[in-house]
Each structure stands twice: as C-alpha cells, then as structure tokens.
Scaffold this active site. Structure first.
Site, PDB file in Angstrom:
ATOM      1  NE  ARG A  27      -4.105  -1.619   0.014  1.00 40.74           N
ATOM      2  CZ  ARG A  27      -5.415  -1.808   0.899  1.00 40.74           C
ATOM      3  NH1 ARG A  27      -5.757  -1.101   1.667  1.00 40.74           N
ATOM      4  NH2 ARG A  27      -5.802  -2.899   0.496  1.00 40.74           N
ATOM      5  NE  ARG A  31      -7.246   5.330   2.885  1.00 46.72           N
ATOM      6  CZ  ARG A  31      -8.217   4.478   3.168  1.00 46.72           C
ATOM      7  NH1 ARG A  31      -9.346   4.847   3.634  1.00 46.72           N
ATOM      8  NH2 ARG A  31      -7.929   3.334   3.574  1.00 46.72           N
ATOM      9  NE  ARG A  40     -10.168   9.029  -1.976  1.00 44.62           N
ATOM     10  CZ  ARG A  40     -10.791   8.494  -0.844  1.00 44.62           C
ATOM     11  NH1 ARG A  40     -10.643   7.112  -0.683  1.00 44.62           N
ATOM     12  NH2 ARG A  40     -11.471   9.272   0.213  1.00 44.62           N
ATOM     13  CG  ASP A  77      -8.948  -3.093  -4.377  1.00 44.09           C
ATOM     14  OD1 ASP A  77      -8.230  -2.495  -3.442  1.00 44.09           O
ATOM     15  OD2 ASP A  77      -9.753  -3.820  -4.297  1.00 44.09           O
ATOM     16  CE1 TYR A 154     -13.063  -7.421   1.287  1.00 42.40           C
ATOM     17  CE2 TYR A 154     -11.518  -9.214   0.516  1.00 42.40           C
ATOM     18  CZ  TYR A 154     -11.740  -8.127   1.429  1.00 42.40           C
ATOM     19  OH  TYR A 154     -10.834  -7.688   2.160  1.00 42.40           O
TER      20      TYR A 154
HETATM   21  O1  CP3 Z   1       0.052  -1.738  -2.531  1.00 43.43           O
HETATM   22  C1  CP3 Z   1      -0.221  -0.728  -3.114  1.00 43.43           C
HETATM   23  O2  CP3 Z   1       0.126   0.245  -2.974  1.00 43.43           O
HETATM   24  C2  CP3 Z   1      -0.816  -1.203  -4.638  1.00 43.43           C
HETATM   25  C3  CP3 Z   1      -2.262  -0.906  -4.590  1.00 43.43           C
HETATM   26  C4  CP3 Z   1      -3.291  -1.748  -3.721  1.00 43.43           C
HETATM   27  C5  CP3 Z   1      -4.531  -1.291  -3.224  1.00 43.43           C
HETATM   28  N1  CP3 Z   1      -5.160  -2.630  -2.841  1.00 43.43           N
HETATM   29  C6  CP3 Z   1      -5.055  -0.016  -3.242  1.00 43.43           C
HETATM   30  C7  CP3 Z   1      -5.947   0.236  -2.607  1.00 43.43           C
HETATM   31  C8  CP3 Z   1      -3.128  -3.287  -3.307  1.00 43.43           C
HETATM   32  C9  CP3 Z   1      -2.186  -4.309  -3.715  1.00 43.43           C
HETATM   33  C10 CP3 Z   1      -4.390  -3.512  -2.976  1.00 43.43           C
HETATM   34  C11 CP3 Z   1      -4.783  -5.014  -2.346  1.00 43.43           C
HETATM   35  C12 CP3 Z   1      -6.180  -5.314  -1.658  1.00 43.43           C
HETATM   36  N2  CP3 Z   1      -7.251  -4.593  -1.451  1.00 43.43           N
HETATM   37  C13 CP3 Z   1      -5.854  -6.319  -0.786  1.00 43.43           C
HETATM   38  C14 CP3 Z   1      -4.918  -7.329  -0.398  1.00 43.43           C
HETATM   39  C15 CP3 Z   1      -3.748  -6.620   0.362  1.00 43.43           C
HETATM   40  C16 CP3 Z   1      -4.512  -6.413   2.013  1.00 43.43           C
HETATM   41  O3  CP3 Z   1      -4.387  -5.232   2.193  1.00 43.43           O
HETATM   42  O4  CP3 Z   1      -4.731  -7.564   2.576  1.00 43.43           O
HETATM   43  C17 CP3 Z   1      -7.409  -6.237  -0.090  1.00 43.43           C
HETATM   44  C18 CP3 Z   1      -7.790  -7.291   0.974  1.00 43.43           C
HETATM   45  C19 CP3 Z   1      -8.101  -5.330  -0.690  1.00 43.43           C
HETATM   46  C20 CP3 Z   1      -9.538  -4.818  -0.550  1.00 43.43           C
HETATM   47  C21 CP3 Z   1      -9.562  -3.459  -0.285  1.00 43.43           C
HETATM   48  N3  CP3 Z   1      -9.455  -2.449  -1.378  1.00 43.43           N
HETATM   49  C22 CP3 Z   1      -9.746  -2.859   1.052  1.00 43.43           C
HETATM   50  C23 CP3 Z   1      -9.609  -3.614   2.285  1.00 43.43           C
HETATM   51  C24 CP3 Z   1      -9.676  -1.625   0.979  1.00 43.43           C
HETATM   52  C25 CP3 Z   1      -9.377  -0.484   1.794  1.00 43.43           C
HETATM   53  C26 CP3 Z   1     -10.837   0.039   2.497  1.00 43.43           C
HETATM   54  C27 CP3 Z   1     -10.612   1.277   3.353  1.00 43.43           C
HETATM   55  O5  CP3 Z   1     -11.429   2.228   3.263  1.00 43.43           O
HETATM   56  O6  CP3 Z   1      -9.527   1.146   3.992  1.00 43.43           O
HETATM   57  C28 CP3 Z   1      -9.616  -1.153  -0.549  1.00 43.43           C
HETATM   58  C29 CP3 Z   1      -9.402   0.112  -0.873  1.00 43.43           C
HETATM   59  C30 CP3 Z   1      -7.799   0.405  -1.400  1.00 43.43           C
HETATM   60  N4  CP3 Z   1      -7.112  -0.312  -2.372  1.00 43.43           N
HETATM   61  C31 CP3 Z   1      -7.361   1.814  -1.280  1.00 43.43           C
HETATM   62  C32 CP3 Z   1      -6.097   1.682  -1.645  1.00 43.43           C
HETATM   63  C33 CP3 Z   1      -5.131   2.793  -1.802  1.00 43.43           C
HETATM   64  C34 CP3 Z   1      -7.838   3.013  -0.335  1.00 43.43           C
HETATM   65  C35 CP3 Z   1      -8.556   3.741  -1.276  1.00 43.43           C
HETATM   66  C36 CP3 Z   1      -8.914   4.923  -0.715  1.00 43.43           C
HETATM   67  O7  CP3 Z   1     -10.003   5.343   0.088  1.00 43.43           O
HETATM   68  O8  CP3 Z   1      -8.486   6.207  -1.290  1.00 43.43           O
END
Ligand code: CP3
Length: 355
Positions: A27, A31, A40, A77, A154
């Site tokens: 990640r 944020r 964003r 994602d 999911y």
């Molecule tokens: O690592 C990186 O920087 C690459 C981008 C990346 C994102 N998600 C961007 C993202 C990667 C590799 C993921 C993987 C991902 N997404 C996983 C597996 C890794 C882990 O964290 O266990 C999972 C389970 C997801 C599903 C998902 N998408 C979640 C749980 C969330 C967070 C929700 C939240 O509000 O915190 C997301 C959204 C997401 N994916 C964000 C980012 C930067 C946040 C989006 C935002 O609000 O700007």
C-alpha cells in the site's frame, strides 16, 4: 530486452547477490500521502483513479518520487476481478469495499463469466503499459491479484467480514459449489496475471488476506490448492527475464513450507512470525519478503531503525533472498517522514550484510 537501472528487487527474489536489501511497502501509494489524497479528491473516488491510466500511473509514481523504493506496484485493487464478473463493486466511506450482488447459489456460480483481461479489465492493462513507459526502467513493476479464496470471501460475504459465516457455511455445507467458484476464480486470475505480465509486469504477487482464518486442512483445500494452480499456470517470463511470483497469506506463518512447495519464488510474511524462525525453516528454498509490523511506523526514528536492524539480523545469511517490507499495508495515519526513515534504514543498515 530493456535494462533495469535498479534490479535489486528482482535479484533478491531470485536469491542472487545484491548490494543492499531491496525494500518496498505494501500500500505504498495511498492515503498516508497528501499528494495521493489530493489526486483522489480530483478523481472523485478510488475506482475512478484505478480506471484512468494516467491517474493510476501518477499515484503509482508518487511514493517513488519521495523515497528510494526498489519497486513500484501497480495501482489497482484485488477486487477488480469480481467487479468485472458483474458483481458491482463500490466503496462505502469507513466501511471498505462492498458488492451490490453476492454469490448465494449454484446458478450464481455457474453463470459467472470469466473476464477477458483485455476487455472488461483492459483498464488495468492500460495502466500497466502506461506505468512501464513512465518508469523508464528505473525500478521493476509489480503486478498483483487476490487469491481465489480471498476474492471469494468478498463475493460471498458482500464485503469485509469479522466471522466469515457465509463463506464458511458454503465451505462446510456446499463444498462442491465453493470449489467450482474457486476454480473459476483461479482460471480468471491466471488469465489476468498472464495479461499483466504480457503488458509489462516484471514480478507478480498474490494477496491471500483471509487464508489465515481457516484450519490447516481447510487452508490447503480452499486456499492453497488454488494458489498452487495459479503458480503452475503463469507464464513467468518478460523481456527475457524470469518473472518471480510471491505468495502472501496473512496469518499464514504456520504454513510457509506448504506455500513454498507450490513452486513460487518468494513467500511474504506478516509480522506474527519471527523472520529468523521462517528462514531456519525455509533455508534457501525460496526468498522471503517482510516483515515489520506496520504499526512500528508510529514509533520514533530510533525505534524504527532498531526494528529494521533486528529483522535484518534475523534473516542473516549474507542478506540474499530477502525483500524488506511491512507485514501488511501501511496505514493512512502514518507520517510520510516515518515511512522515509524506514526505507532509508533498510538500505543503510543492510549494506554490511551484503559485502
Ligand atoms: O500496494 C499498493 O500500493 C498497490 C495498490 C493496492 C490497493 N489495494 C489499493 C487500495 C493493493 C495491492 C491492494 C490490495 C487489496 N485490496 C487487498 C489485499 C492486500 C491487503 O491489504 O490485505 C485487499 C484485501 C483489498 C480490498 C480493499 N480495497 C480494502 C480492504 C480496501 C480498504 C478500504 C478502506 O477504506 O480502508 C480497499 C481500497 C483501497 N485499495 C485503497 C487503496 C489505496 C484505499 C482507497 C481510498 O480510500 O483511497
């Protein structure tokens, strides 16, 4: 074959000598960076960032402009596949990802399409091609996907879950139905990751965020078996170089030997296992990625450096075959300064292990 200016990350995954331990952060685009929050806000929401190749490229590069990271990771994602299958992904502020439609019965599973990576998921491939162009060979680009089990959680729960009651009910009461879903997901992931590799991903990682909620037996049957199928289905070559595969099961420290037996190149560790213990068990069978507790980034610079040193010492062994990372994603409340302390400490403190 295009030359990489910094290939430490790929070399470490293949257990080749490096001058310092490579580091990136799960990640790393996100944020905790003010420049991410600004872009964003301009894009509107998270999926609009992912679906626009210029935006996705920009946020991928943001952390690389701040820090000497050894790899870039595609901004996207894991839930793009179920979204492309027609489940309707959306994000509710503060509640994480959600789906408009969920998988409940056999006909839902049978009717799920396997997405064409260059059609429904073409926006991801465009992002990969754009990022590769803009990286100009500085560092390698990591592509990724979710594991079938994690994607299925999911798709069946409809979002994040604490108990995983619906998917466990399906696993125990209707195992054939769940296996069919997991097999379709594995086929989709194979097509998706091979398309990312063809578009330019130089390494790929599979995130199994929820495999660790299963018993050892069920982990093997419902999660690992499908990651194994994926590893064997990948075309692991790009630009004349091997494309290493990293598998990450959060809370999977008990099973690292089984994970390594898939034929993956690296096993990523969360922070609940001591890396010295993991290294003793794995030897030089695969490379290891990890494994600092992301919450350590709230500590003082001195404490962060001390923890980095402890992990480097724990891995030991000339340092080769280690990719430094956090044990899970960096959280939004970390200061960009502390992330910088972490990254610089890895490079600085690891040099003696490689000389
Ligand atoms: O690592 C990186 O920087 C690459 C981008 C990346 C994102 N998600 C961007 C993202 C990667 C590799 C993921 C993987 C991902 N997404 C996983 C597996 C890794 C882990 O964290 O266990 C999972 C389970 C997801 C599903 C998902 N998408 C979640 C749980 C969330 C967070 C929700 C939240 O509000 O915190 C997301 C959204 C997401 N994916 C964000 C980012 C930067 C946040 C989006 C935002 O609000 O700007």
């Amino acid at each position: 074959m295009s030359e990489l200016k910094n290939d430490r990350y790929l070399r470490a995954l293949l257990k080749q000598p490096v001058d310092a331990t490579p580091v990136w952060m799960m990640r790393q685009a996100g944020r905790y960076l003010p420049e991410y929050r600004a872009l964003r806000a301009e894009a509107g929401d998270f999926m609009s960032l992912c679906k626009n190749a210029e935006f996705a490229c920009e946020v991928t590069l943001q952390p690389l402009r701040r820090y000497p990271l050894d790899a870039a990771i595609l901004f996207s994602d894991i839930l793009t596949i179920p979204d492309a299958m027609g489940l309707g992904l959306y994000f509710e502020t503060g509640e994480g990802p959600k789906f408009e439609r969920t998988i409940e019965c056999m006909s839902d599973v049978v009717n799920l399409p396997i997405p064409d990576p260059e059609q429904e998921l073409g926006y991801v491939m465009n992002a990969v091609r754009t990022i590769r162009r803009e990286l100009k060979g500085e560092v390698p680009l990591i592509g990724f996907s979710g594991s079938p089990w994690t994607l299925a959680t999911y798709m069946i729960e409809g979002g994040s879950s604490k108990t995983f009651g619906k998917i466990k009910k399906m696993a125990f009461a209707e195992p054939k139905m769940l296996h069919l879903l997991l097999d379709k997901l594995a086929d989709s992931v194979i097509l998706y990751l091979n398309a990312q590799i063809k578009a330019g991903a130089q390494s790929v990682m599979i995130f199994d965020t929820w495999g660790g909620i299963l018993t050892p037996r069920d982990y093997k049957a419902f999660s690992l078996a499908y990651m194994d199928k994926i590893v064997k289905g990948l075309v692991r070559e790009n630009d004349g170089r091997k494309v290493p595969v990293t598998l990450f099961t959060k809370n999977g420290g008990m099973w690292i030997e089984d994970i390594a037996a898939t034929g993956c190149d690296a096993v990523a560790l969360d922070w609940t296992i001591d890396i010295a213990d993991a290294k003793r068990r794995i030897g030089d069978k695969v490379a290891l990625q990890g494994n600092m507790d992301p919450a350590m980034l709230h500590a003082s610079p001195e404490r962060i450096r001390e923890e980095v040193k402890t992990i480097l010492d724990g891995f030991g062994d000339g340092g080769t075959g280690h990719v430094f990372n956090l044990g899970h994603g960096i959280t939004p409340d970390v200061t960009p300064e502390n992330a910088g302390v972490f990254i610089n400490s890895v490079h600085e403190l690891s040099k003696p292990y490689h000389s």
